[in-house]
Each structure stands twice: as structure tokens, then as C-alpha cells.
Design a protein around this motif. Structure first.
Motif, PDB file in Angstrom:
ATOM      1  N   ARG A   1      55.436 -56.830 -94.216  1.00 39.77           N
ATOM      2  CA  ARG A   1      56.631 -56.271 -94.788  1.00 39.77           C
ATOM      3  C   ARG A   1      56.850 -55.032 -95.266  1.00 39.77           C
ATOM      4  O   ARG A   1      58.247 -54.715 -95.351  1.00 39.77           O
TER       5      ARG A   1
ATOM      6  N   LEU B   1      59.021 -64.899 -94.295  1.00 40.54           N
ATOM      7  CA  LEU B   1      58.924 -64.828 -92.692  1.00 40.54           C
ATOM      8  C   LEU B   1      59.785 -64.873 -92.123  1.00 40.54           C
ATOM      9  O   LEU B   1      59.879 -64.176 -90.716  1.00 40.54           O
TER      10      LEU B   1
ATOM     11  N   TRP C   1      60.440 -61.172 -91.187  1.00 38.25           N
ATOM     12  CA  TRP C   1      59.031 -60.509 -90.997  1.00 38.25           C
ATOM     13  C   TRP C   1      58.900 -60.374 -88.656  1.00 38.25           C
ATOM     14  O   TRP C   1      59.309 -61.478 -88.885  1.00 38.25           O
TER      15      TRP C   1
ATOM     16  N   GLY D   1      47.785 -66.792 -91.847  1.00 38.93           N
ATOM     17  CA  GLY D   1      48.772 -67.736 -92.901  1.00 38.93           C
ATOM     18  C   GLY D   1      48.331 -69.100 -92.292  1.00 38.93           C
ATOM     19  O   GLY D   1      48.745 -69.616 -93.819  1.00 38.93           O
TER      20      GLY D   1
ATOM     21  N   CYS E   1      52.385 -61.530 -96.086  1.00 42.13           N
ATOM     22  CA  CYS E   1      54.023 -61.437 -95.653  1.00 42.13           C
ATOM     23  C   CYS E   1      54.677 -60.380 -96.547  1.00 42.13           C
ATOM     24  O   CYS E   1      54.803 -59.542 -95.995  1.00 42.13           O
TER      25      CYS E   1
ATOM     26  N   TRP F   1      56.652 -70.500 -90.066  1.00 41.93           N
ATOM     27  CA  TRP F   1      57.709 -71.097 -90.768  1.00 41.93           C
ATOM     28  C   TRP F   1      58.144 -72.692 -90.569  1.00 41.93           C
ATOM     29  O   TRP F   1      58.664 -72.841 -91.636  1.00 41.93           O
TER      30      TRP F   1
ATOM     31  N   LYS G   1      54.074 -66.966 -86.394  1.00 38.34           N
ATOM     32  CA  LYS G   1      54.860 -66.908 -87.033  1.00 38.34           C
ATOM     33  C   LYS G   1      56.350 -67.567 -86.919  1.00 38.34           C
ATOM     34  O   LYS G   1      55.971 -68.847 -87.939  1.00 38.34           O
TER      35      LYS G   1
END
Length: 639
Positions: free
Chosen positions: A157, A178, A181, A137, A153, A205, A201
Motif C-alpha cells: 500500500r 487489508l 489494499w 499472505g 501489506c 481479511w 484478499k
């Protein structure tokens, strides 16, 4: 070729943990990170050992962990290429598919992820795959592939609940995905990682929120941009990135008409990272906007000091401890932003006016001994034809000269302008032709195929900078009561502007195409021309040379027919020359109100011109209006 034995896997696991342990320890202790290059080479060697055996499910958790650790440390190297890193991540996914007997040849990276996740991820493989997904990502976001990140994403999820809803002002699909997740953790039993998937992550974000804030700021949605930037400020990022966020929040607040709030944001930026010079630069601009001249000069003086020194910043900027610590995480948010970050912040420090700003008001004008050499080796070096920084060095000098002039430090302002004139004179052409229609294509499409290339655009800027320097010098001499010097310098300013010749290859009138297509820099030209004509006209008036003043004010009105200042000076001069009927006829058609005068002074213009515009506002509006109204009344009573 046989699969790796359990003994080999155990040894390789111990080697991975030994390499990753120093990075994990510094995360908890806050110590500076170890050197990346030796560990990066060691991880690559270890990965080659793992790839020496065919992919097998028992080895995949360790193999993916070593791959992620290697990629993470590769990001720390300046030569890291996004394409190569993405290819290596894709290769890791290919090994996963191969280990499960699934052919992965011919699939795109997005399709590989879809295939891996569609088949279901075993429990022991979830943590390393989520780790690799977070890295993927970041790589895609740095490449500007936001849609690919959203798709990944969404697959990670599945149909799970999206989690806590974002505020309406921060509605964004990627951020919502995000936020919902929750990457699996390696736990105590898994191989050590340099950086946890949850941290990655959070960095992803923060980067997405920052980029969305920049996009909204560029679109003029300042309140929405502010909301996204505030969200980014609450995320995981280094001090350097947090300083950028607070500086951009200051820009948003200033655009929203909240200069005091903007100052508070800039203070927070400097408290986080005092070496972030754009915050100082923006603070100087806001102080100038508020009319706080001493604070503006102090900010410029601190900008001059660059990154040197270890003392706290004094004065209106508040107490700022110098020496920011190392980032708390790697990769930093700035890496994901590197490919898409705006050119808002300079990569080099502009050392501003070392010889003049720290000097008292009564100092002898001119640079200190050796000052000229300092400038030639310092901030002006490479200021032409290089990557555009914010702000350009000559503009910093001009703004400082304007601030010095406002503080009545006339000789120092003149000396600063002399430096700009000396440096720009080396590269100014005798004539510069600009096709207004073709030049617009460069602004829209880039330099390729446009008639106004980088050299021409830079020449245009240099002409305008030197003209503005002559103008500011003329204002300074006028305020010193030296009318002849003011006339001479205003004339030099006008002569420089005559070097610029606009031609029109479009099908419309020159005025129409200028309004639609002229390059951004050219829009400053009429402002400088009007101010120079006004400065020279006022100086002519003070020397009793009314007819020459009248010609300048007529020319000023010709170039800026809607300018109330030009109208008022022309009316005033006609009245003084006894041409009262002509003055009354003009007054009957155009009665500039105080509101129009204020609106003209507040029109968008470079910061270094605003003080001149303020000074050139006609000062005797009430008495002139009274005389002209009385004249109109008397003429109406005549038979």
C-alpha cells in the motif's frame, strides 16, 4: 539458453487459459469445482516449460499467473505443505529479481518482497504480483506469521490512505491494512486465473478477523471477540467456516449472559451447515442451561443422527435444510485457519445414544439387540489416547444421562451410565499417583518433561468419568426410592476416587499447591466426592441410619468446608440425633443464606454434574432455620 519466443508464450497462454477456464466458470455458475489433481499436475508441467527458459520481463506476467494457479490448486490437495508452497512462491520472486538483473541470493522471503516492491512494479506485472502477494499472505497467516503479513501489506500500500476506518471494537492493524489494499485486476487482456486476487484478499481479511476473534475469545474479551467474529461473518468464506463463526458467536453470547441470543446464533449456524455437529452440541448445552429438557434431548438425538438423512431439522432448532453446497471459493478460509484453529470442534461425529434417546419414556431399559457391539464399533472406538475432540464421547453420554434423569427417565439414564462404566473399566488403573506441582508444568509447557503424561491424564479422566457415571446411577436409584442401591453406587463412586493419589514435591502445603497447580481435571474430583457423600448420606437418612449419614456429612464438610449444603445436612442430622447443643453451636457460627445456596449451585462444574448439584441442595432450609433459631432463643433464656 534463449528466452521463450512470442509463439511459445502464446501457446502457453492458451494452455493456461484452458486449464483455468473450468474454475472460472464454476465461480459464476456455483457448480461444484472440478477435480484438482489433474489440473494441478498440468499446471506444474506448464510451469516447468516456462522455467526451462531464462526469466525475461515479457514472460513474467504469464509465468507468475501460472505459478499462482498452480499454488492455488496445490492448496486443494490434503498433502499440501506450507513450507513447500512458500518456497515455490519465493522462487517466483527470485525469477522476477533475476529478470531485472538484481541478485536475490541470500535474501529472506520478506526481503525479496521488499526488494521487488521497492524498485517499482511495471503496470503489466502489477496484477500477477498482487495475486502472488495475496497467496503469500495466506501462507504466512496459516503459519502464524501475522507480523510478516502486516509488513507485506504495508509495502503493497505504500503511503496510500488507509481507507475506511474500522469500528473501535474491531481496531486491528492487519485488518485496516487489508481493508485499504485494492489489488490490481488481470483484466480481460491478462491470462486467466483460477481465483481472483480480490477474492484472495477478502479470504485473507476474513481469516485474519476470525483469528483475532479467537484470540480475544481465549483472552476472555467476549464483546470484542463477538465484534471480530461478526466482521468475519460478513467476509468471503464457505458455509462450513460460516457455521464455525456463528457457533463461536453463540459461545460469546452465552459467556456474556445472553443464552437466548446464543440460541439464535446456533440456529443460524445450523441453517448454514446442518452437518456442523458442534453447533448441535452447543445448542444442547444451552438448552440444558435454560432448563429446557425436551429441547436438550432433541438436540442430542439430532447429534446422534450425525450427517445422515435429508429431512429438515424439526423442533426448537428450527427448519434446517440438509446438504450444504460446495464452497463458493477456493482456497477456503478454513485452509488459512488450519494451522491455528482451536480444538473447539471435533473431527468426528459422536453418535449419541441410538438405543435410548429415540425411545419412549416407558421403554424397557438397556440397549437394543446388538447395541453393545454398535458402541464398541462406534463412538467409543479410539476415544482413548487420540486427538482431543470437543466434547469427549463419555462426557456426551454423561450429559445425556443427566438430561434423561431430569426428564424422569430413570432406567434409561442408568443404562446410559452403564455403557460409560463398561467402556472405561477396561482402562482404569488400580492406582494413579499425580504430582500436583509437576503436572502443572504440562499444562503450561506441554507434555515434554512433565510427570503427568498423556496416559496418566487419560487415566485420570477415565476414573472421573466412571465415578460420575456411578454417581448419576446412584441419583437415579435414589429418586426411584431404592436407597440401598443408591448407597452401593455412591460407595463405588467414592472407591474410584480413592484410586487417585496426589503427592506434593513443592515447598508449600498440599492444599495450597492443589489450589495453584492441580491439573484442570482434578478440580472436578472434590465436586464428585461431595455429591457422592451427600447422595449416600441422604439415602442413609431415609433408611433411618442417622449415625452413618452423620459420618458422610462430616466427611463432606471436611472436603468442602465452605459448602452451605454440607453444613445444612450436618445440622439437620445432628438435630435429628438429639445433639441439639452441638447443632446450635454450629448454627451460631455459620448461618447459610439462600443466596449462598444458590451461589453454590451455580459454581462452575461439568454440565453432567449440575443436575446432581441442584438435587442435592438442602430442601428444608426454612424449617431447619426456624427450629435452630427457636433453639437459640430458648437456650439464651435458660439461667
Amino acid at each position: 539458453m534463449a528466452a521463450a519466443s512470442a509463439g511459445c508464450l502464446r501457446l502457453w497462454r492458451e494452455e493456461n487459459d484452458a486449464l483455468a477456464a473450468p474454475w472460472r466458470r464454476r465461480r459464476s455458475s456455483g457448480a461444484p469445482p472440478p477435480a484438482a489433481a489433474p489440473a494441478q499436475a498440468a499446471f506444474r508441467r506448464l510451469l516447468r516449460k516456462l522455467h526451462g527458459a531464462p526469466p525475461a520481463p515479457p514472460a513474467l506476467p504469464l509465468e507468475l499467473t501460472v505459478l499462482c494457479n498452480s499454488l492455488l490448486l496445490d492448496l486443494a490437495l490434503p498433502a499440501a505443505a506450507e513450507e513447500e508452497l512458500s518456497a515455490r512462491a519465493d522462487g517466483g520472486l527470485g525469477r522476477v529479481l533475476e529478470a531485472h538483473g538484481v541478485p536475490g541470493g541470500g535474501l529472506s522471503p520478506e526481503e525479496r518482497w521488499q526488494e521487488v516492491l521497492r524498485r517499482g512494479v511495471p503496470g503489466e506485472l502489477q496484477a500477477p504480483l498482487h495475486h502472488l502477494a495475496a497467496l503469500q499472505g495466506l501462507l504466512w497467516l496459516a503459519a502464524g506469521r501475522r507480523g510478516a503479513v502486516e509488513g507485506l501489506c504495508r509495502q503493497l500500500r505504500g503511503a496510500k490512505d488507509p481507507g475506511l476506518p474500522l469500528p473501535n471494537c474491531c481496531a486491528n492493524e492487519l485488518l485496516s491494512l487489508l481493508q485499504g489494499w485494492h489489488p490490481a485486476d488481470q483484466g480481460e487482456s491478462g491470462p486467466l486465473v483460477v481465483q481472483s486476487a480480490r477474492d484472495l484478499k477478502d479470504i485473507l481479511w476474513t481469516s485474519a478477523a476470525f483469528l483475532q476473534g479467537l484470540q480475544e475469545l481465549g483472552a476472555g474479551s467476549h464483546d470484542t471477540a463477538l465484534a471480530f467474529l461478526q466482521a468475519a461473518a460478513s467476509g468471503l468464506c464457505s458455509k462450513g467456516v460460516l457455521a464455525q463463526i456463528f457457533t463461536l458467536m453463540g459461545c460469546c453470547n452465552l459467556k456474556m449472559g445472553k443464552p437466548q441470543t446464543a440460541i439464535q446464533c446456533l440456529k443460524r449456524s445450523l441453517q448454514v451447515d446442518c452437518s456442523f455437529l458442534p453447533a448441535l452440541r452447543q445448542a444442547a448445552s444451552v438448552y440444558g442451561h435454560l432448563g429446557l429438557v425436551e429441547a436438550e434431548l432433541e438436540a442430542l438425538a439430532l447429534l446422534d443422527q450425525g450427517k445422515g438423512g435429508s429431512r429438515a431439522l424439526p423442533g426448537p432448532l428450527g427448519s434446517v435444510a440438509r446438504g450444504a453446497s460446495s464452497p463458493a471459493c477456493w482456497p477456503d478460509t478454513s485452509w488459512a485457519l488450519s494451522a491455528t484453529s482451536p480444538r473447539s470442534f471435533p473431527l468426528q461425529a459422536c453418535k449419541v445414544l441410538r438405543e435410548w434417546l429415540p425411545a419412549p419414556a416407558a421403554s424397557i431399559p438397556g440397549p437394543a439387540p446388538g447395541g453393545g457391539d454398535h458402541y464398541r464399533e462406534g463412538p467409543f472406538q479410539g476415544f482413548l489416547h487420540g486427538e482431543l475432540a470437543w466434547p469427549r464421547v463419555p462426557e456426551v453420554f454423561l450429559e445425556a444421562a443427566s438430561a434423561l434423569e431430569e426428564a424422569a427417565r430413570h432406567q434409561e439414564a442408568i443404562a446410559v451410565c452403564r455403557e460409560v462404566i463398561g467402556q472405561t473399566s477396561k482402562v482404569i488403573p488400580k492406582e494413579l499417583q499425580i504430582d500436583v506441582v509437576s503436572s502443572a508444568q504440562e499444562d503450561i509447557q506441554g507434555a515434554a518433561g512433565a510427570s503427568l503424561g498423556p496416559q496418566e491424564r487419560e487415566s485420570l479422566r477415565c476414573i472421573l468419568w466412571r465415578a460420575a457415571a456411578y454417581l448419576l446411577q446412584g441419583c437415579a436409584w435414589a429418586r426411584l426410592g431404592e436407597g440401598k442401591e443408591a448407597i452401593s453406587l455412591a460407595s463405588r463412586c467414592l472407591q474410584d476416587l480413592l484410586r487417585i493419589q496426589f503427592i506434593n514435591t513443592g515447598g508449600h502445603s498440599m492444599e495450597e499447591d492443589m489450589a495453584r497447580f492441580a491439573p484442570t481435571e482434578a478440580k472436578v474430583l472434590p465436586q464428585i466426592r461431595q455429591l457422592a457423600l451427600t447422595v449416600r448420606g441422604v439415602a442413609f437418612l431415609e433408611l433411618g441410619r442417622q449415625r452413618e449419614a452423620l459420618m458422610d456429612f462430616q466427611h463432606s464438610l471436611h472436603f468442602c468446608p465452605e459448602s452451605p449444603t454440607a453444613h445444612c445436612y450436618l445440622l439437620h442430622t445432628l438435630w435429628k440425633l438429639g445433639r441439639r447443643q452441638e447443632a446450635l453451636a454450629r448454627w451460631h457460627k455459620f448461618r447459610p443464606s439462600p443466596g449462598l445456596m444458590e451461589e453454590e449451585a451455580e459454581r462452575p462444574s461439568p454440565h453432567y454434574l449440575r443436575l446432581c448439584m441442584k438435587w442435592m441442595t438442602f430442601p428444608h432450609m426454612e424449617s431447619l432455620a426456624k427450629d435452630l433459631e427457636m433453639g437459640l432463643g430458648e437456650s439464651s433464656q435458660e439461667p
